[in-house]
Design a protein around this motif. Structure first.
Motif, mmCIF file in Angstrom:
data_model
loop_
_atom_site.group_PDB
_atom_site.id
_atom_site.type_symbol
_atom_site.label_atom_id
_atom_site.label_comp_id
_atom_site.label_asym_id
_atom_site.label_seq_id
_atom_site.Cartn_x
_atom_site.Cartn_y
_atom_site.Cartn_z
ATOM 1 N N GLY A 164 0.805 -1.220 0.000
ATOM 2 C CA GLY A 164 0.000 0.000 0.000
ATOM 3 C C GLY A 164 0.834 1.265 0.000
ATOM 4 O O GLY A 164 0.298 2.375 -0.064
ATOM 5 N N ASP A 213 -0.251 -5.261 3.428
ATOM 6 C CA ASP A 213 0.165 -4.010 4.076
ATOM 7 C C ASP A 213 -0.471 -3.941 5.467
ATOM 8 O O ASP A 213 -1.545 -4.488 5.713
ATOM 9 C CB ASP A 213 -0.237 -2.780 3.252
ATOM 10 N N LEU A 214 0.211 -3.234 6.334
ATOM 11 C CA LEU A 214 -0.298 -3.003 7.682
ATOM 12 C C LEU A 214 -1.577 -2.173 7.646
ATOM 13 O O LEU A 214 -2.432 -2.293 8.522
ATOM 14 C CB LEU A 214 0.791 -2.246 8.458
ATOM 15 N N ASP A 256 0.762 -7.702 9.485
ATOM 16 C CA ASP A 256 2.123 -7.312 9.839
ATOM 17 C C ASP A 256 3.110 -8.285 9.199
ATOM 18 O O ASP A 256 3.190 -9.456 9.597
ATOM 19 C CB ASP A 256 2.238 -7.349 11.377
ATOM 20 N N ALA A 257 3.872 -7.791 8.245
ATOM 21 C CA ALA A 257 4.812 -8.646 7.514
ATOM 22 C C ALA A 257 6.010 -9.048 8.365
ATOM 23 O O ALA A 257 6.848 -9.835 7.914
ATOM 24 C CB ALA A 257 5.286 -7.927 6.258
ATOM 25 N N SER A 302 18.323 -0.197 0.228
ATOM 26 C CA SER A 302 18.357 1.260 0.226
ATOM 27 C C SER A 302 19.785 1.647 -0.157
ATOM 28 O O SER A 302 20.690 0.796 -0.110
ATOM 29 C CB SER A 302 18.049 1.770 1.642
ATOM 30 N N ALA A 316 16.795 8.174 -2.073
ATOM 31 C CA ALA A 316 15.565 8.818 -1.587
ATOM 32 C C ALA A 316 14.490 8.792 -2.674
ATOM 33 O O ALA A 316 14.780 9.021 -3.847
ATOM 34 C CB ALA A 316 15.870 10.260 -1.196
HETATM 35 N N1 LIG Z 1 11.355 6.523 0.416
HETATM 36 C C1 LIG Z 1 12.655 6.492 0.453
HETATM 37 O O1 LIG Z 1 13.290 7.557 0.420
HETATM 38 C C2 LIG Z 1 13.386 5.176 0.489
HETATM 39 C C3 LIG Z 1 14.747 5.164 0.208
HETATM 40 C C4 LIG Z 1 15.432 3.969 0.232
HETATM 41 C C5 LIG Z 1 14.770 2.792 0.523
HETATM 42 N N2 LIG Z 1 13.443 2.823 0.802
HETATM 43 C C6 LIG Z 1 12.773 1.554 1.105
HETATM 44 O O2 LIG Z 1 11.805 1.314 0.090
HETATM 45 C C7 LIG Z 1 10.714 0.576 0.634
HETATM 46 C C8 LIG Z 1 9.400 1.255 0.289
HETATM 47 O O3 LIG Z 1 9.389 2.529 0.869
HETATM 48 P P1 LIG Z 1 8.352 3.669 0.438
HETATM 49 O O4 LIG Z 1 9.168 4.865 0.186
HETATM 50 O O5 LIG Z 1 7.435 3.160 -0.592
HETATM 51 O O6 LIG Z 1 7.630 3.893 1.830
HETATM 52 P P2 LIG Z 1 6.087 4.077 2.199
HETATM 53 O O7 LIG Z 1 6.080 4.592 3.585
HETATM 54 O O8 LIG Z 1 5.389 4.821 1.124
HETATM 55 O O9 LIG Z 1 5.549 2.577 2.163
HETATM 56 C C9 LIG Z 1 5.912 1.606 3.112
HETATM 57 C C10 LIG Z 1 4.707 0.701 3.281
HETATM 58 O O10 LIG Z 1 5.067 -0.386 4.168
HETATM 59 C C11 LIG Z 1 3.967 -0.609 5.013
HETATM 60 N N3 LIG Z 1 4.429 -1.274 6.242
HETATM 61 C C12 LIG Z 1 5.192 -0.749 7.226
HETATM 62 N N4 LIG Z 1 5.399 -1.656 8.186
HETATM 63 C C13 LIG Z 1 4.765 -2.779 7.780
HETATM 64 C C14 LIG Z 1 4.599 -4.056 8.357
HETATM 65 N N5 LIG Z 1 5.148 -4.373 9.532
HETATM 66 N N6 LIG Z 1 3.862 -4.976 7.702
HETATM 67 C C15 LIG Z 1 3.281 -4.673 6.508
HETATM 68 N N7 LIG Z 1 3.407 -3.471 5.918
HETATM 69 C C16 LIG Z 1 4.136 -2.540 6.552
HETATM 70 C C17 LIG Z 1 3.391 0.777 5.289
HETATM 71 O O11 LIG Z 1 2.067 0.708 5.775
HETATM 72 C C18 LIG Z 1 3.523 1.424 3.923
HETATM 73 O O12 LIG Z 1 2.356 1.245 3.145
HETATM 74 C C19 LIG Z 1 10.994 0.445 2.150
HETATM 75 O O13 LIG Z 1 11.581 -0.820 2.412
HETATM 76 C C20 LIG Z 1 12.005 1.546 2.396
HETATM 77 O O14 LIG Z 1 12.816 1.291 3.517
HETATM 78 C C21 LIG Z 1 12.725 3.985 0.790
#
Ligand SMILES: NC(=O)c1ccc[n+]([C@@H]2O[C@H](COP(=O)([O-])OP(=O)(O)OC[C@H]3O[C@@H](n4cnc5c(N)ncnc54)[C@H](O)[C@@H]3O)[C@@H](O)[C@H]2O)c1
Length: 258
Positions: free
Chosen positions: A15, A37-38, A63-64, A144, A189
């Motif tokens: 999500g 998704d959570l 919760d994954a 990341s 990012a």
């Molecule tokens: N956004 C950034 O700048 C960035 C940079 C490098 C890496 N990442 C990585 O990319 C991935 C996606 O990030 P994003 O930017 O789309 O973030 P986001 O916050 O948009 O999405 C993360 C999703 O994970 C879900 N989530 C969190 N904990 C959970 C759990 N325990 N069980 C199930 N679902 C859970 C959240 O509800 C959310 O929908 C992550 O692993 C993040 O660490 C993000």
């Protein structure tokens, strides 16, 4: 019930910004997706949005990083879709506390490790027997830039993402002869909620300045779009040659070329 001939995969964090982009790309390629998704509403909305797509979105709220939950949704994917071809572990949380290590609460470390590292561990652990039994499959885990570099005030996040690389490479070595590939996609990012949280953490007084710090880290003058990172993950999941395994694949506008 979906047909057994259609490929099916699990996507966690489905999500979120990158997760939703991955689900959209997968179902448009005729791949069934169990979307975890959570936040229940996030995956229900995705199901509605993609109701006319050629393949099915099966939303799961959970919760994954919880072992019983992961076992249950892996079993559901098998019973509902009839087969499992891959897992794209995307669920993650930010550091939450932007402070030097000695000032970070232990509870923050525990939770960041639990969500970012243990969810990947569990997702692989419970899917692997099914992938092997089905003759092989693919795993893509989300690292990341901070999975193989570091940044001040991100120590817990760095620890969790470095762990993702280690365990994914181990799986690539352990299951290669079972026709399982495992790779790590490493965004810099991204324009997502987590990116906004990082911008606010870098400069709480002026998040736009925080974004600028992240923009200046890449060679092309912008941050990553979640669709770009998702596309690389989908390619690794569905299209990459069999010999592509154990690889750290940056999607970072040349940030890691420095
Ligand atoms: N956004 C950034 O700048 C960035 C940079 C490098 C890496 N990442 C990585 O990319 C991935 C996606 O990030 P994003 O930017 O789309 O973030 P986001 O916050 O948009 O999405 C993360 C999703 O994970 C879900 N989530 C969190 N904990 C959970 C759990 N325990 N069980 C199930 N679902 C859970 C959240 O509800 C959310 O929908 C992550 O692993 C993040 O660490 C993000």
């Amino acid at each position: 019930m979906a047909t057994e001939s259609r490929r099916s995969v699990i996507v966690t964090g489905a999500g979120g910004g990158m997760g939703a982009a991955a689900v959209r790309q997968l179902v448009k390629r005729n791949v069934n997706v169990l979307a975890v998704d959570l936040r229940p509403q996030s995956v229900e909305l995705l199901k509605s949005e993609l109701a006319d797509a050629p393949a099915e979105v099966l939303p799961v709220a959970g919760d994954a990083a919880d072992a019983e939950t992961v076992q249950a949704f892996v079993a559901l994917a098998i019973t509902h879709f009839g087969r499992l071809d891959g897992v794209f572990n995307i669920a993650g949380v930010g550091t939450g506390e932007f402070r030097p290590l000695a000032e970070v609460q232990n509870a923050t470390y525990d939770e960041v490790m639990r969500v970012n590292a243990k969810s990947v561990w569990l997702g692989m652990k419970y899917a692997l027997p099914h992938l092997v039994a089905g003759g092989g499959g693919t795993i893509v885990n989300t690292g990341s830039h901070l999975a193989w570099h570091a940044a001040p005030t991100f120590s817990a996040y760095c620890a969790s993402k470095h762990a993702v690389i280690g365990m994914t490479k181990a799986v690539a070595l352990e299951y290669g002869r079972d026709n399982v590939r495992a790779n790590i996609v490493c965004p810099s990012a991204m324009e997502t909620a987590m990116g906004q949280e990082a911008a606010e953490g870098i400069d709480p007084e002026d998040p736009r300045a925080g974004w600028q710090v992240m923009i200046d880290q890449s060679a092309n003058g912008r941050v990553a779009r979640p669709e770009e990172t998702a596309a690389v993950g989908v390619w690794l999941l569905l299209d990459a040659p069999q010999h592509v395994s154990g690889v750290v694949f940056p999607v970072d506008g040349a940030q890691s070329a420095k």
